[in-house]
Structure formats: C-alpha cells, structure tokens
Design a protein around this motif. Sequence first.
Motif, PDB file in Angstrom:
ATOM      1  N   GLU A   1      30.717 -43.313  36.920  1.00 13.45           N
ATOM      2  CA  GLU A   1      31.700 -42.278  37.230  1.00 13.45           C
ATOM      3  C   GLU A   1      32.916 -42.908  37.895  1.00 13.45           C
ATOM      4  O   GLU A   1      32.812 -43.919  38.584  1.00 13.45           O
ATOM      5  CB  GLU A   1      31.081 -41.222  38.150  1.00 13.45           C
ATOM      6  N   VAL A   2      34.076 -42.306  37.650  1.00 13.91           N
ATOM      7  CA  VAL A   2      35.318 -42.793  38.234  1.00 13.91           C
ATOM      8  C   VAL A   2      36.043 -41.636  38.920  1.00 13.91           C
ATOM      9  O   VAL A   2      36.086 -40.524  38.399  1.00 13.91           O
ATOM     10  CB  VAL A   2      36.225 -43.451  37.171  1.00 13.91           C
ATOM     11  N   TYR A   3      36.575 -41.918  40.107  1.00 13.95           N
ATOM     12  CA  TYR A   3      37.363 -40.954  40.866  1.00 13.95           C
ATOM     13  C   TYR A   3      38.821 -41.417  40.850  1.00 13.95           C
ATOM     14  O   TYR A   3      39.149 -42.460  41.426  1.00 13.95           O
ATOM     15  CB  TYR A   3      36.891 -40.886  42.316  1.00 13.95           C
ATOM     16  N   PRO A   4      39.719 -40.695  40.212  1.00 18.40           N
ATOM     17  CA  PRO A   4      41.135 -41.065  40.265  1.00 18.40           C
ATOM     18  C   PRO A   4      41.703 -40.766  41.662  1.00 18.40           C
ATOM     19  O   PRO A   4      41.595 -39.654  42.169  1.00 18.40           O
ATOM     20  CB  PRO A   4      41.792 -40.168  39.221  1.00 18.40           C
ATOM     21  N   ILE A   5      42.309 -41.790  42.288  1.00 19.76           N
ATOM     22  CA  ILE A   5      42.925 -41.631  43.599  1.00 19.76           C
ATOM     23  C   ILE A   5      44.304 -42.281  43.570  1.00 19.76           C
ATOM     24  O   ILE A   5      44.643 -42.996  42.626  1.00 19.76           O
ATOM     25  CB  ILE A   5      42.071 -42.258  44.720  1.00 19.76           C
ATOM     26  N   HIS A   6      45.094 -42.005  44.602  1.00 18.10           N
ATOM     27  CA  HIS A   6      46.409 -42.660  44.733  1.00 18.10           C
ATOM     28  C   HIS A   6      47.216 -42.462  43.446  1.00 18.10           C
ATOM     29  O   HIS A   6      47.819 -43.385  42.916  1.00 18.10           O
ATOM     30  CB  HIS A   6      46.195 -44.146  45.019  1.00 18.10           C
ATOM     31  N   THR A   7      47.224 -41.225  42.939  1.00 17.10           N
ATOM     32  CA  THR A   7      47.887 -40.957  41.668  1.00 17.10           C
ATOM     33  C   THR A   7      48.361 -39.518  41.579  1.00 17.10           C
ATOM     34  O   THR A   7      47.779 -38.630  42.202  1.00 17.10           O
ATOM     35  CB  THR A   7      46.936 -41.245  40.483  1.00 17.10           C
ATOM     36  N   GLU A   8      49.418 -39.318  40.804  1.00 16.33           N
ATOM     37  CA  GLU A   8      49.879 -37.968  40.474  1.00 16.33           C
ATOM     38  C   GLU A   8      49.608 -37.663  39.000  1.00 16.33           C
ATOM     39  O   GLU A   8      50.138 -36.695  38.464  1.00 16.33           O
ATOM     40  CB  GLU A   8      51.375 -37.843  40.788  1.00 16.33           C
ATOM     41  N   GLY A   9      48.797 -38.516  38.354  1.00 17.66           N
ATOM     42  CA  GLY A   9      48.496 -38.331  36.936  1.00 17.66           C
ATOM     43  C   GLY A   9      47.018 -38.401  36.647  1.00 17.66           C
ATOM     44  O   GLY A   9      46.589 -39.053  35.691  1.00 17.66           O
ATOM     45  N   LYS A  10      46.214 -37.738  37.447  1.00 19.00           N
ATOM     46  CA  LYS A  10      44.762 -37.856  37.323  1.00 19.00           C
ATOM     47  C   LYS A  10      44.249 -37.433  35.944  1.00 19.00           C
ATOM     48  O   LYS A  10      43.224 -37.927  35.466  1.00 19.00           O
ATOM     49  CB  LYS A  10      44.070 -37.040  38.408  1.00 19.00           C
ATOM     50  N   GLU A  11      44.973 -36.507  35.292  1.00 12.93           N
ATOM     51  CA  GLU A  11      44.509 -36.033  33.992  1.00 12.93           C
ATOM     52  C   GLU A  11      44.508 -37.150  32.940  1.00 12.93           C
ATOM     53  O   GLU A  11      43.805 -37.050  31.934  1.00 12.93           O
ATOM     54  CB  GLU A  11      45.385 -34.866  33.513  1.00 12.93           C
ATOM     55  N   GLN A  12      45.283 -38.212  33.186  1.00 12.81           N
ATOM     56  CA  GLN A  12      45.342 -39.323  32.238  1.00 12.81           C
ATOM     57  C   GLN A  12      44.018 -40.108  32.194  1.00 12.81           C
ATOM     58  O   GLN A  12      43.781 -40.873  31.260  1.00 12.81           O
ATOM     59  CB  GLN A  12      46.478 -40.273  32.595  1.00 12.81           C
ATOM     60  N   PHE A  13      43.170 -39.920  33.192  1.00 12.09           N
ATOM     61  CA  PHE A  13      41.880 -40.606  33.230  1.00 12.09           C
ATOM     62  C   PHE A  13      40.850 -39.931  32.306  1.00 12.09           C
ATOM     63  O   PHE A  13      39.813 -40.510  32.017  1.00 12.09           O
ATOM     64  CB  PHE A  13      41.329 -40.629  34.661  1.00 12.09           C
ATOM     65  N   LYS A  14      41.132 -38.718  31.871  1.00  8.36           N
ATOM     66  CA  LYS A  14      40.162 -37.931  31.115  1.00  8.36           C
ATOM     67  C   LYS A  14      39.717 -38.634  29.839  1.00  8.36           C
ATOM     68  O   LYS A  14      38.571 -38.466  29.382  1.00  8.36           O
ATOM     69  CB  LYS A  14      40.786 -36.578  30.763  1.00  8.36           C
ATOM     70  N   VAL A  15      40.603 -39.453  29.287  1.00  6.29           N
ATOM     71  CA  VAL A  15      40.280 -40.159  28.035  1.00  6.29           C
ATOM     72  C   VAL A  15      39.064 -41.060  28.188  1.00  6.29           C
ATOM     73  O   VAL A  15      38.391 -41.392  27.199  1.00  6.29           O
ATOM     74  CB  VAL A  15      41.509 -40.979  27.572  1.00  6.29           C
ATOM     75  N   LEU A  16      38.741 -41.454  29.405  1.00 10.79           N
ATOM     76  CA  LEU A  16      37.601 -42.349  29.641  1.00 10.79           C
ATOM     77  C   LEU A  16      36.260 -41.692  29.321  1.00 10.79           C
ATOM     78  O   LEU A  16      35.264 -42.390  29.114  1.00 10.79           O
ATOM     79  CB  LEU A  16      37.610 -42.830  31.094  1.00 10.79           C
ATOM     80  N   GLU A  17      36.224 -40.366  29.284  1.00  9.78           N
ATOM     81  CA  GLU A  17      34.971 -39.687  28.984  1.00  9.78           C
ATOM     82  C   GLU A  17      34.525 -39.964  27.544  1.00  9.78           C
ATOM     83  O   GLU A  17      33.334 -39.840  27.218  1.00  9.78           O
ATOM     84  CB  GLU A  17      35.103 -38.194  29.252  1.00  9.78           C
ATOM     85  N   GLU A  18      35.489 -40.367  26.688  1.00  8.39           N
ATOM     86  CA  GLU A  18      35.125 -40.771  25.328  1.00  8.39           C
ATOM     87  C   GLU A  18      34.289 -42.050  25.337  1.00  8.39           C
ATOM     88  O   GLU A  18      33.585 -42.346  24.368  1.00  8.39           O
ATOM     89  CB  GLU A  18      36.387 -40.973  24.489  1.00  8.39           C
ATOM     90  N   ASP A  19      34.381 -42.824  26.425  1.00  7.74           N
ATOM     91  CA  ASP A  19      33.610 -44.060  26.571  1.00  7.74           C
ATOM     92  C   ASP A  19      32.328 -43.835  27.358  1.00  7.74           C
ATOM     93  O   ASP A  19      31.654 -44.803  27.740  1.00  7.74           O
ATOM     94  CB  ASP A  19      34.453 -45.120  27.278  1.00  7.74           C
ATOM     95  N   GLY A  20      32.007 -42.597  27.655  1.00  8.96           N
ATOM     96  CA  GLY A  20      30.794 -42.293  28.390  1.00  8.96           C
ATOM     97  C   GLY A  20      30.924 -42.438  29.895  1.00  8.96           C
ATOM     98  O   GLY A  20      29.909 -42.461  30.606  1.00  8.96           O
ATOM     99  N   ILE A  21      32.166 -42.550  30.387  1.00 15.10           N
ATOM    100  CA  ILE A  21      32.411 -42.649  31.830  1.00 15.10           C
ATOM    101  C   ILE A  21      32.795 -41.267  32.354  1.00 15.10           C
ATOM    102  O   ILE A  21      33.773 -40.671  31.899  1.00 15.10           O
ATOM    103  CB  ILE A  21      33.531 -43.665  32.132  1.00 15.10           C
TER     104      ILE A  21
END
Length: 495
Positions: free
Chosen positions: A467-487
């Motif tokens: 699991e990954v927690y997006p921090i220090h960012t104003e674009g957390k939604e950009q991390f969503k693509v990682l779920e395609e990799d099972g994260i």
Amino acid sequence: MDAIMTGLSFYGGLDEIGGNKIQVSSQDSSFFFDFGLAFSQANTYLSEFLQPRKANGILDFVALGLLPCLKGIYREDYLRHVGLHHTPQPAVDGVLISHSHVDHMSYVHHLREDIPLYLSEESYLILRALEETGAATFSEFLHLKKSFQLLPKVRGEGYTRKTIPVDREIHLTPPYQEFQVGDFQIQSAPVDHSLPGAAAYLAEDEDGMMVYTGDLRFHGRQPELTHQFVKKARKAQPTTLLCEGTRINSTGNTSEEDIQKKAEDVVNEFRGLVVVNYPVRDLDRLLTFYQVARNTDRQLVVSLKQAYILDLFQGRGYPELSEVLVYQPKRGWGMVSDDTYACQDDEWICSSDLDPELTRRDYRTWEREFLDQDYTINYRELQENPEDYIFRCDFFELKELIDIKPKNGIYLKSMTEPFDEQMEVNEDKVKSWLRLFNLPLLKGFHASGHANREEILDMIRKINPEEVYPIHTEGKEQFKVLEEDGIKVIYPTRI
C-alpha cells in the motif's frame, strides 16, 4: 497488516506541499516522521509581521491549526506559562527528521527537550547554522532556551528574568545503520534533494516494514543516493510506503548541469555585475554558480550566512572559503569604508581611522570570524569592478544594491516560482527593486528538489509496497494508476 494502518496519524502533509507531521504507533511506542511547518495553513493567517506570540506558548499555534493538540509532546515552559499540564514523561519515543527544510522540521522548536531527535550529520549542521545565524523567534532546534524563568538576583533581594539553555537529545544516523526507537528497528537512507543531508527512512516492527521517502529526486548531483535507497527499500519488502508527490503533476527535469551551461552562456556574453538569487542552504546550487564564476573568469560572492554554512561543510566536496569571496554588508553604524564618519572628542573622524574593534561590534559573534579576511569584500569592490563578480543577493539583501549602485547588471533568478500569496507579494517587490536599478530579470535557472511523475511512479513500482500513502502533494489522485499494478492507494485524512 492492520496494526500499521491503524498506527498512522497524519497531522500535516496531506493535500499540501510540506507540513509533514506523521505519527507512527505500535502498541507500546510511537514516533514522528518530521515535525514541520505547513506553508498553506500558515500563510492563511500569518505574514512577515503578523506572527504567533511567544507569550501565549503553543496556544496561538494550536488555535490556528498549525500544531496538533496533543498531550505529552510540547515543552514544559510553554505549557506551564499558560496554565497547561505537563506530563512527567514524553508521549512519543522520538522524531525522525528527513531533512532541514522548514516544512519538515521548523516546529521542532515547540517539542520538549527529552524527545530524542534523529537526523543525519549534514542535517544537524544545517540546523546548527539556522539556530546560530537565524533571527526568528521560534528557532530553537538543537538547544532549548527555557523561558519564563525567574531566578534570585545575584546581588540584592528579589528575582530577575532568565532563559536557561538546555541541550536537546540528538542522535546522528549513519547511513543504513540500524537504530532502535521504541519497538521499531530503523535505518536512515540518504537521498538526493536540494540541500545536503536529506534522508528517507525504513522502519520495521513486528507488524511489518514501513518506508518513508521524505523529499527526493533523481536529477541532482548525487542521484546514486536515491537509486540505492530504492534498491534497499525494494529488498526490505515494505507493507507500507509513505511517498512524497510534490511534482506528481509534472514531467521533465532541469539539472544542475543544465543550469550551469545556461548561466555560463549568459554570463560569457555580459560585461557587468551578475546578481543571482538561489536558496542559501542549497549547496549544490552554490557549487553550480561557483563553477559558472570560474568558467567565466569571475568570482562568486556569498553572504555572511552562506559563508557560515560553507565553513561547516568544509572538506565535503564544496568550495573552500578561500575559493569564494564573502560580502560584508553595513551593520549598525555601517563603518565598512572610508565614506562613513563618527564623532570622537567633538571631531568627525573617517571610519578607516577608527579602532577596527568599533566596527566589529556592529556584527553578531558568528559573523565576526569572516571580517578582515583576505576573502572579505564590501560594496566598493563590486562598484569599482562589477565585471569581476557574480554576487549572490537574496530578498533581504536587495538593499545592498543601494550601496553598490550597479550601472550595468543582470539578475538571474535561481529560485522556485511563487506558490502562495506571500511569495507573490515578495516577487512583486523584487521586480520593483530590479526596475529601480535597471536590472533585467532572467529566469529559468532553477532545478527542483523533487522527482517528476514518471520517476515517482517508477520508484513506487520498483519498491512494490502493498500500500502507498500519497503525502506532500496536491495531486494525490495521480497515484490511483498504481492500483493497476496491484498496489493499494490509500488517501489518509488529517486528524
């Protein structure tokens, strides 16, 4: 690993750049990753001349949402002064400082002295410089000065106000050497960033491994540090990754080599004073403009504050003090040249004919060691031979241009662009100063301290946490693509 998930408390660093204050807890112990200032929250209420009151302890900070309302972590003098309870033992086992930028460590000032601080040696040196050279009210990082103390007078009856210096508990963290904080086995992992000493952390307890990136990049002068961290983090097989995403919405990079080449092209074609502004703690940028100066037959002129930092980092791959020039500004009476006079025994005497010790009194103790050195110059030299120098001049040093009086000059901006209202106001003031002295403003000489979108996502995929927690960012939604990799991507909420 639900124990780790429920053991994370976020008091900053979410949906914003900076302000990291992340508490990690096990059943019997806990610690913080960083304890920094949140720019957006602070700038909502505060300005240069509108600041929290020291007389109110931590109450102003808590009321403005700058500090979390937590028991057992704040300094006794600030609590008892306003009638708050102070616990005998600290509520956390330590604070791990990733690096010495204010958005990661500024609010250490408010912590009690018996909470251990863990940080790299380079971060320690920068905090030492900030503490020694700074003028801010809340800048007690390595040493705490107990306030609101009354002690008996040495002579006579009654009491007098005193501040009592106390050393904080400091632990330096050599790279990849394990140390214990409560129930956690931790390693510090050096990474490349826009100042020396930045570190990520690997923290493990019986529930699993957690990795915290701090701030990092792959395009600085030491990318091998960040690449090694990624390899170590992947090998550790972390359950959880707390990942910065400052530039998750950005592509491309500008390197220090890019800046150097561009600056050399400009400076080689110019005959006059080159003024540059870059962050005082960014020694990689200092090295860049030192090289630019050498390759264009000039000398780099730095401030007293940067000279102090550079002196602390001698022998670490940066220029020797003797290889740069140090600018001596006017202080107090301004007696740095022969066009200033003082009245002595009813006679006005030129400064150069007075006792030099009278001039030294205008300067703080740490500044005096840089005076009267072969490498020390003042505005006269810049005025007489401007084509020989590259003069570092930050926002607070713009007034030196009044003395220098540049007749022909350019201003290279080597700073990040404004990202809040106060920075935009200051930017307008800089432009006003430059118009006053007919200094053209040239931009494009800045390299970010943060990885871009492709680098961030590639790093996460290589580390491959559960699991990954997006921090220090104003674009957390950009991390969503990682779920395609099972994260699994988790968007935490601030407490």
